[in-house]
Design a protein around this motif. Structure first.
Motif, PDB file in Angstrom:
ATOM      1  N   LEU A  16       5.812   5.555 -17.344  1.00 44.35           N
ATOM      2  CA  LEU A  16       5.808   5.919 -16.020  1.00 44.35           C
ATOM      3  C   LEU A  16       6.888   6.961 -15.841  1.00 44.35           C
ATOM      4  O   LEU A  16       6.568   7.910 -14.866  1.00 44.35           O
ATOM      5  N   ALA A  17       7.812   7.174 -16.654  1.00 44.61           N
ATOM      6  CA  ALA A  17       8.478   8.594 -16.546  1.00 44.61           C
ATOM      7  C   ALA A  17       7.715   9.980 -17.042  1.00 44.61           C
ATOM      8  O   ALA A  17       7.878  10.599 -16.400  1.00 44.61           O
ATOM      9  N   ALA A  18       6.711   9.567 -17.872  1.00 41.48           N
ATOM     10  CA  ALA A  18       5.905  10.763 -18.226  1.00 41.48           C
ATOM     11  C   ALA A  18       5.173  11.322 -16.991  1.00 41.48           C
ATOM     12  O   ALA A  18       4.951  12.558 -16.722  1.00 41.48           O
ATOM     13  N   VAL A  19       4.495  10.174 -16.306  1.00 42.20           N
ATOM     14  CA  VAL A  19       3.674  10.363 -15.150  1.00 42.20           C
ATOM     15  C   VAL A  19       4.256  11.017 -14.127  1.00 42.20           C
ATOM     16  O   VAL A  19       4.183  11.886 -13.467  1.00 42.20           O
ATOM     17  N   PHE A  20       5.765  10.399 -13.763  1.00 39.14           N
ATOM     18  CA  PHE A  20       6.356  11.012 -12.701  1.00 39.14           C
ATOM     19  C   PHE A  20       6.996  12.480 -13.057  1.00 39.14           C
ATOM     20  O   PHE A  20       6.800  13.466 -12.121  1.00 39.14           O
ATOM     21  N   ALA A  21       7.557  12.551 -14.376  1.00 44.50           N
ATOM     22  CA  ALA A  21       7.629  14.113 -14.645  1.00 44.50           C
ATOM     23  C   ALA A  21       6.618  14.963 -14.679  1.00 44.50           C
ATOM     24  O   ALA A  21       6.727  16.318 -14.473  1.00 44.50           O
ATOM     25  N   THR A  22       5.520  14.531 -15.046  1.00 45.74           N
ATOM     26  CA  THR A  22       4.252  15.496 -14.840  1.00 45.74           C
ATOM     27  C   THR A  22       3.917  15.900 -13.734  1.00 45.74           C
ATOM     28  O   THR A  22       3.621  16.890 -13.010  1.00 45.74           O
ATOM     29  N   ALA A  23       4.091  15.007 -12.498  1.00 47.76           N
ATOM     30  CA  ALA A  23       3.894  15.360 -11.150  1.00 47.76           C
ATOM     31  C   ALA A  23       4.922  16.197 -10.523  1.00 47.76           C
ATOM     32  O   ALA A  23       4.770  17.195  -9.913  1.00 47.76           O
ATOM     33  N   CYS A  24       6.173  15.905 -11.316  1.00 41.31           N
ATOM     34  CA  CYS A  24       7.243  16.869 -10.637  1.00 41.31           C
ATOM     35  C   CYS A  24       7.021  18.479 -11.223  1.00 41.31           C
ATOM     36  O   CYS A  24       7.177  19.348 -10.217  1.00 41.31           O
ATOM     37  N   VAL A  25       6.439  18.640 -12.340  1.00 40.49           N
ATOM     38  CA  VAL A  25       5.975  19.840 -12.834  1.00 40.49           C
ATOM     39  C   VAL A  25       5.037  20.602 -12.068  1.00 40.49           C
ATOM     40  O   VAL A  25       4.941  21.720 -11.618  1.00 40.49           O
ATOM     41  N   PHE A  26       3.971  19.749 -11.825  1.00 40.78           N
ATOM     42  CA  PHE A  26       2.796  19.913 -10.980  1.00 40.78           C
ATOM     43  C   PHE A  26       3.428  20.452  -9.421  1.00 40.78           C
ATOM     44  O   PHE A  26       3.004  21.667  -9.207  1.00 40.78           O
ATOM     45  N   LEU A  27       4.212  19.808  -8.836  1.00 36.35           N
ATOM     46  CA  LEU A  27       4.565  20.395  -7.597  1.00 36.35           C
ATOM     47  C   LEU A  27       5.552  21.422  -7.656  1.00 36.35           C
ATOM     48  O   LEU A  27       5.738  22.362  -6.998  1.00 36.35           O
ATOM     49  N   GLY A  28       6.258  21.505  -8.632  1.00 36.83           N
ATOM     50  CA  GLY A  28       7.177  22.593  -9.030  1.00 36.83           C
ATOM     51  C   GLY A  28       6.530  23.931  -9.280  1.00 36.83           C
ATOM     52  O   GLY A  28       6.789  24.745  -8.901  1.00 36.83           O
ATOM     53  N   ARG A  29       5.309  23.890 -10.190  1.00 34.41           N
ATOM     54  CA  ARG A  29       4.576  25.180 -10.182  1.00 34.41           C
ATOM     55  C   ARG A  29       3.630  25.365  -9.031  1.00 34.41           C
ATOM     56  O   ARG A  29       3.436  26.391  -8.599  1.00 34.41           O
ATOM     57  N   TRP A  30       3.523  24.338  -8.319  1.00 38.07           N
ATOM     58  CA  TRP A  30       2.805  24.711  -6.828  1.00 38.07           C
ATOM     59  C   TRP A  30       3.627  25.633  -5.875  1.00 38.07           C
ATOM     60  O   TRP A  30       3.210  26.555  -5.269  1.00 38.07           O
ATOM     61  N   GLN A  31       5.069  25.131  -5.978  1.00 37.74           N
ATOM     62  CA  GLN A  31       5.871  25.887  -5.158  1.00 37.74           C
ATOM     63  C   GLN A  31       6.119  27.231  -5.717  1.00 37.74           C
ATOM     64  O   GLN A  31       6.265  28.012  -5.005  1.00 37.74           O
ATOM     65  N   MET A  32       6.090  27.391  -7.084  1.00 35.01           N
ATOM     66  CA  MET A  32       6.205  28.812  -7.487  1.00 35.01           C
ATOM     67  C   MET A  32       4.994  29.711  -7.180  1.00 35.01           C
ATOM     68  O   MET A  32       5.278  30.738  -6.902  1.00 35.01           O
ATOM     69  N   ASP A  33       3.790  28.659  -7.229  1.00 35.06           N
ATOM     70  CA  ASP A  33       2.564  29.686  -6.798  1.00 35.06           C
ATOM     71  C   ASP A  33       2.645  30.118  -5.335  1.00 35.06           C
ATOM     72  O   ASP A  33       2.359  31.394  -4.828  1.00 35.06           O
ATOM     73  N   ARG A  34       3.346  29.248  -4.416  1.00 37.55           N
ATOM     74  CA  ARG A  34       3.456  29.867  -2.897  1.00 37.55           C
ATOM     75  C   ARG A  34       4.360  30.858  -2.856  1.00 37.55           C
ATOM     76  O   ARG A  34       4.211  31.753  -1.911  1.00 37.55           O
ATOM     77  N   ARG A  35       5.533  30.689  -3.845  1.00 37.69           N
ATOM     78  CA  ARG A  35       6.637  31.617  -3.724  1.00 37.69           C
ATOM     79  C   ARG A  35       5.772  33.126  -4.252  1.00 37.69           C
ATOM     80  O   ARG A  35       6.293  34.210  -3.620  1.00 37.69           O
TER      81      ARG A  35
END
Length: 292
Positions: A16-35
């Motif tokens: 569960l921790a790994a899935v949550f962390a993966t989702a956080c990384v994906f959302l973080g990279r998405w924000q970086m792409d938008r930036r």
């Protein structure tokens, strides 16, 4: 000490921790792409918005297919407006206010036609679904300075007569009945001669990059904190298990001591050692045995 981590329960927590962390990384990279997209747009605005206008001859290819790096480039056009082909574009908010934009074909001296977005109009109070009035473009020969903009996609919705759902240049050209350069349109910066009444000019695009960087860092931090929380929970579980084991050892030791004391108390006393018989007692015992 940490063998419990291999149990199905704790392996599930780790997954569960790994899935949550993966989702956080994906959302973080998405924000970086938008930036990154926002920064690219800011660079285009800074470089092109206020630069010296170039003549149409140098910008013609951009009206056929616009290079994203050339967006907002100022171009000087000379020709005349086709007022009969004027349209208003629906659902165009400006500074939070609903309204319309006014697009007009502009026929150049070489015979080609481009589209100019002359500005914004508020919604009307007298006629629902249309502005109260639409300022007419200048007549005769006009020199217009415009900024290059990409055309918009076709929307799957209709529009009343004289209106467009979006600045979809091929659809607009089909309505006009004559060819229009459809790679880009021009957002009006100025026109000469200046009309007495004109739509509201467009404001300069914002050069604020927004909160994309802070949001991306927050998402990455959430992903790391998930594993920190998992490690803390595992450490607490190990400590609690160690304390329980220590308490159990002490209980077993106390039980052994308490059970040993009553057993010692119940042990039968050893027989007393008999004293040696005297001569008189031996004589009396002999007489008793003979029946005297």
């Amino acid at each position: 000490m940490y063998r419990f981590l291999f149990s199905s329960k704790w392996l599930g927590y780790l997954l569960l921790a790994a899935v949550f962390a993966t989702a956080c990384v994906f959302l973080g990279r998405w924000q970086m792409d938008r930036r990154a997209e926002t920064l690219a747009e800011i660079n285009r605005v800074v470089s092109n918005y206020s630069a010296t206008p170039i003549p149409f001859a140098q910008a013609r290819d951009q009206f056929i297919q616009l290079d994203p790096a050339k967006e907002w480039t100022q171009v000087e056009l000379k020709g005349s407006y086709d007022a009969a082909g004027q349209r208003i574009v629906r659902n165009r908010p400006l500074n939070g206010q609903p309204g319309y934009e006014v697009v007009v074909p502009f026929r150049l001296a070489n015979g080609e036609t481009v589209v100019i977005d002359r500005g914004w109009l508020p919604i009307g109070n007298r006629n629902p679904g249309s502005p109260d009035s639409v300022p007419a473009p200048p007549t005769g020969d006009v020199t217009a300075v415009v900024r290059l903009k990409h055309g918009e996609p076709e929307l799957q919705r209709g529009a009343p007569e004289g209106q467009l759902a979006s600045i979809d240049l091929p659809t607009y050209s089909a309505q006009l009945g004559y060819p229009v350069l459809t790679g880009a349109y021009g957002q009006l910066a100025s026109e000469t001669p200046a009309p007495a009444d004109a739509p509201v000019s467009f404001p300069k695009p914002s050069t604020d990059e927004g909160t994309h960087l802070s949001y991306s860092l927050q998402w990455f931090a959430f992903g790391v904190l998930m594993f920190v929380g998992f490690g803390y929970a595992a450490r607490q579980q190990a400590r609690n298990a160690a304390i329980d084991a220590e308490d159990q050892d002490e209980s077993e030791l106390d039980g052994t001591v308490h059970s040993a004391v009553p057993a010692a108390r119940r042990r039968p006393a050893p027989p007393r050692k008999r004293k040696k018989a005297t001569a008189e007692e031996e004589e009396d015992a002999l007489l008793d045995a003979q029946g005297y």
